[in-house]
Design a protein around this motif. Structure first.
Motif, PDB file in Angstrom:
ATOM      1  N   ARG A   5      20.051   2.260  56.265  1.00  0.00           N
ATOM      2  CA  ARG A   5      19.274   1.156  55.676  1.00  0.00           C
ATOM      3  C   ARG A   5      20.021   0.370  54.602  1.00  0.00           C
ATOM      4  N   PRO A   6      20.734   1.011  53.667  1.00  0.00           N
ATOM      5  CA  PRO A   6      21.439   0.204  52.650  1.00  0.00           C
ATOM      6  C   PRO A   6      22.535  -0.686  53.245  1.00  0.00           C
ATOM      7  N   TYR A   7      22.977  -0.376  54.456  1.00  0.00           N
ATOM      8  CA  TYR A   7      24.055  -1.145  55.092  1.00  0.00           C
ATOM      9  C   TYR A   7      23.551  -1.831  56.356  1.00  0.00           C
ATOM     10  N   ARG A   8      22.273  -2.225  56.327  1.00  0.00           N
ATOM     11  CA  ARG A   8      21.670  -2.753  57.560  1.00  0.00           C
ATOM     12  C   ARG A   8      22.352  -4.045  58.032  1.00  0.00           C
ATOM     13  N   ARG A   9      22.885  -4.858  57.125  1.00  0.00           N
ATOM     14  CA  ARG A   9      23.577  -6.078  57.560  1.00  0.00           C
ATOM     15  C   ARG A   9      24.806  -5.729  58.392  1.00  0.00           C
ATOM     16  N   LEU A  76      31.134   1.796  58.606  1.00  0.00           N
ATOM     17  CA  LEU A  76      29.749   2.241  58.447  1.00  0.00           C
ATOM     18  C   LEU A  76      29.671   3.760  58.448  1.00  0.00           C
ATOM     19  N   GLY A  77      30.410   4.392  59.369  1.00  0.00           N
ATOM     20  CA  GLY A  77      30.403   5.855  59.443  1.00  0.00           C
ATOM     21  C   GLY A  77      30.881   6.494  58.157  1.00  0.00           C
ATOM     22  N   GLN A  78      31.952   5.968  57.575  1.00  0.00           N
ATOM     23  CA  GLN A  78      32.511   6.568  56.363  1.00  0.00           C
ATOM     24  C   GLN A  78      31.578   6.412  55.164  1.00  0.00           C
ATOM     25  N   TYR A  79      30.943   5.246  55.029  1.00  0.00           N
ATOM     26  CA  TYR A  79      30.035   5.053  53.895  1.00  0.00           C
ATOM     27  C   TYR A  79      28.772   5.894  54.035  1.00  0.00           C
TER      28      TYR A  79
END
Length: 569
Positions: A5-9, A76-79
Motif C-alpha cells: 500500500r505505501p508504494y501503490r503508485r 518494490l520487492g526490496q522495499y
C-alpha cells in the motif's frame, strides 16, 4: 498487500508495465505474418520496409519496457522486504522472555533473514512475472485464434498433459521446499548455538561428535535440495518434449494446409513463433509457482511469528519522573510452566533506600524474583507493588528505566565501550558516562584502554576481563540513575582482588537506592538491612546477618558450609 500500500503508485506502474510487456512481446509474430502474407506476396517493398521499421521500434520498446518492469519489480520487492524485516524485528524485540526460552535463536535468525528474503523473490520474480506470463498466454491465444482457429487447436492439443505434469511438479516441489526451509532453520539453530558455546565444546573435547551431528543435519539439507533438483530435472525435459511434439503436429498439419492452399505461409511462420512464445511462459509459470510456493512456506512461518501475541501487557499509564523505591511482594505465586511453582506465597517489603539480600540453593527462586520485579514475566497470583502501585499500572518502559540491573553473566555487544554503556541512547553524554564511571571506580581502567570510550569491544566482550565487563555493566546501570538497583551474583565469577574493587563499586552503587542483591558469597551481604532465605520457592527465614546466625536454621547451615574451614581453624 498491506505492505504494498505505501508504494501503490509503483505497484500500479508495475502492473501497467507488465501488461505492456505482454502486449509488445506478442505483437511481433502477428506483424511478421502480415509482412509475409501481404507485403511480400504483393511485392510491396515500401510496405515491407515500413513493416521492418515498425518491428524495430517494437523490439526497442519491448526491451525498454522489460527493463523498467524488471527494475521496478526488484525495487518494490526490496522495499517491501525492508519494511517486513523492520516490523518483524520490532515484533521480536517486544516478545516476552518466555517466548525466547523455548525458541532457538537460529530459528529466529532464519525467519528474519532467509524467510524474509524469499518474499523479495516473490515480488521481483514470482508474482508480477507470473501475471505477465499469464497475460502473455492470453494475448498469444487471442492472436492465434484470430489468425487461424484450426492451427490454434492443433497447437493446444499438448496442453492437457503439460498442465498435468506442471501440477504434479508444483505439488512435489512445494513439499521439498518445506523440507528445505525446515532443514535451513535447523542448521542455523545448530550453528548459532554451537558457535556461542564453542568454549564448552572444546573444553570437553567434543569437536568430533558435534562435527558428526552437523554432518547429519547438513546431509538432510542436501537431500531436501536434491529432491527439488530431481523434480526440476524431470519436469523441464518433459515440458521440452511436449513443446516439440506441439511444433511437430503444427508443422505436419500446416504443411497439408499449405499444399491444399488453405493455410498461408505467414500463418505457418507466425504459429511456429507463437508456439515457442506460448510454451516458454507455461514452463516459466511452473518455476514462478515454485517461487510462490517457497514464498508461501516462508509467509506461513513469518505470519505465525507475527501473529504470536506473547507480549507483556503494557496498558499502564503511570510514568513518574522519579521513584521513592519502595518494593512490596504480597502473596506472590509464580510458575514458568503451569502449576510447576517456582515461587510459593512470597511476601516481603523493602523500604526506600534499604538493601535486601536473597540467599538460597540453586533453583530456590532468587533470580525469578528479580525477573518479576522488572516484569520480564508476569505473576500467576498475588501482587507486586512499587511505591504502593501494582506493577501493571506503570508504563513498562518507564518502569524498567527506573530499575538498574547488573547480571552475573554480563553481555556486551560488538561496538565501542560508549555504545555498550549508552546502548544507543544519544541523550546520554560523555560527561554522564564519566560521572558514572567515577562513581563505580571504572574510569581508571577505561582510560587505559586504547581509544578510551571508543575502544572496540569484540562480541560478548571477549577482549575484556570478567572484572572489566562487570564494571562496564555497573556504569551501564548507573548512567540512568535508577531508583532501584538489582545485583544478581555480581561477584561470583571474579577473583578476590577484583571482588574487592567490585565490592567498593557495589557499595557506591547502592548508596541512596533501594537494592535487591542475590549472592552466593555470604561475605558480600553481611551488611544488608535484611537477608531473605529462600528454599524451593518459599521464604524460610528473614532478618539481619547476626539474627539469622542465632536462629540456627537454614542461613546458619549455609554460613557453616561456606566457612567450615575457617570455623574449624
Amino acid at each position: 498487500m498491506v505492505y504494498v500500500r505505501p508504494y501503490r503508485r509503483i505497484f500500479y506502474l508495475l502492473v501497467f508495465l507488465t501488461v505492456a510487456t505482454a502486449v509488445l512481446g506478442t505483437l511481433r509474430p502477428f506483424l511478421i505474418q502480415q509482412m509475409v502474407d501481404v507485403t511480400i506476396e504483393q511485392n510491396d517493398w515500401v510496405g515491407l520496409n515500413r513493416g521492418f521499421g515498425i518491428l524495430l521500434v517494437l523490439l526497442v520498446a519491448h526491451a525498454f519496457v522489460s527493463y523498467l518492469q524488471t527494475y521496478f519489480g526488484g525495487w518494490l520487492g526490496q522495499y517491501i522486504v525492508r519494511d517486513i524485516r523492520v516490523d518483524l524485528y520490532k515484533h521480536i524485540l517486544n516478545l516476552r522472555l518466555k517466548f525466547f526460552d523455548r525458541t532457538p535463536i537460529g530459528v529466529l535468525v532464519t525467519r528474519n533473514i532467509s524467510d524474509v528474503e524469499t518474499l523479495s523473490d516473490v515480488f521481483s520474480e514470482g508474482l508480477a512475472a507470473m501475471i505477465g506470463d499469464i497475460l502473455q498466454i492470453v494475448f498469444i491465444m487471442a492472436f492465434m485464434f484470430y489468425i487461424d482457429w484450426r492451427l490454434t487447436l492443433v497447437s493446444l492439443s499438448v496442453i492437457p498433459p503439460l498442465l498435468f505434469s506442471t501440477y504434479v511438479f508444483k505439488e512435489k516441489v512445494k513439499k521439498s521446499f518445506q523440507e528445505v526451509r525446515t532443514a535451513v532453520a535447523s542448521l542455523n539453530a545448530f550453528v548459532q548455538e554451537h558457535l556461542t558455546g564453542m568454549n564448552v565444546v572444546q573444553i570437553f573435547n567434543n569437536e568430533q561428535r558435534e562435527y558428526r551431528k552437523f554432518q547429519a543435519l547438513n546431509q538432510e539439507h542436501t537431500r531436501a535440495n536434491i529432491r527439488s533438483v530431481l523434480y526440476y530435472s524431470i519436469y523441464f525435459p518433459v515440458a521440452e518434449v511436449l513443446a516439440a511434439v506441439g511444433v511437430g503436429l503444427l508443422v505436419w498439419y500446416a504443411a497439408q494446409g499449405q499444399i491444399e492452399g488453405t493455410i498461408s505461409k505467414g500463418a505457418l511462420i507466425a504459429f511456429i513463433m507463437y508456439n515457442a512464445l506460448f510454451f516458454r511462459p507455461i514452463r516459466q509459470i511452473a518455476d514462478r509457482f515454485n517461487t510462490l510456493q517457497l514464498g508461501l512456506v516462508s509467509t506461513e512461518r513469518l505470519l505465525k511469528l507475527l501473529d504470536s501475541q506473547e507480549f507483556v501487557p503494557n496498558n499502564g499509564t503511570l510514568a513518574p519522573a522519579t521513584l521513592r523505591g519502595e518494593v512490596e511482594f504480597e502473596n506472590v505465586w509464580f510458575a514458568y510452566n503451569d502449576e510447576e511453582w517456582v515461587l510459593r506465597d512470597i511476601s516481603f517489603r523493602v523500604e526506600p533506600g534499604q538493601t535486601v539480600a536473597f540467599v538460597g540453593a540453586t533453583g530456590a527462586g532468587k533470580t525469578s524474583i528479580i525477573n518479576l520485579l522488572s516484569r520480564f514475566y508476569d505473576i500467576n497470583k498475588g501482587h507486586i507493588r512499587i511505591d504502593g502501585q501494582d506493577l501493571p499500572a506503570y508504563d513498562l518502559s518507564v518502569l524498567r528505566r527506573h530499575i538498574g540491573v547488573v547480571l552475573q553473566d554480563v553481555f556486551l555487544f560488538a561496538g565501542t565501550i560508549r555504545d555498550n554503556i549508552t546502548l544507543g541512547h544519544e541523550d546520554i553524554t560523555d560527561t554522564q558516562i564519566w560521572e558514572a564511571a567515577d562513581l563505580v571506580g571504572a574510569r581508571r581502567f577505561i582510560e587505559r584502554l586504547p581509544g578510551s570510550l571508543d575502544y572496540p569491544v569484540m562480541e560478548r566482550g571477549a577482549t575484556l576481563s570478567v572484572g572489566q565487563r562487570q564494571l562496564i555493566s555497573f556504569v551501564r546501570a548507573m548512567v540512568y540513575q535508577p531508583a532501584i538497583i538489582i545485583l544478581d551474583e555480581a561477584t561470583s565469577s571474579v577473583d578476590s582482588e577484583t571482588e574487592e574493587l567490585i565490592q567498593e563499586a557495589i557499595e557506591k552503587l547502592m548508596q541512596g537506592r533501594t537494592a535487591l542483591v542475590i549472592a552466593h558469597r555470604l561475605s558480600t551481604i553481611q551488611k544488608a538491612d535484611r537477608i531473605i532465605v529462600l528454599d524451593r520457592g518459599e521464604i524460610k527465614e528473614s532478618g539481619r546477618h547476626e539474627e539469622l546466625l542465632r536462629q540456627d536454621g537454614y542461613y546458619r547451615q549455609l554460613y557453616q558450609m561456606q566457612y567450615k574451614d575457617v570455623l574449624a581453624g
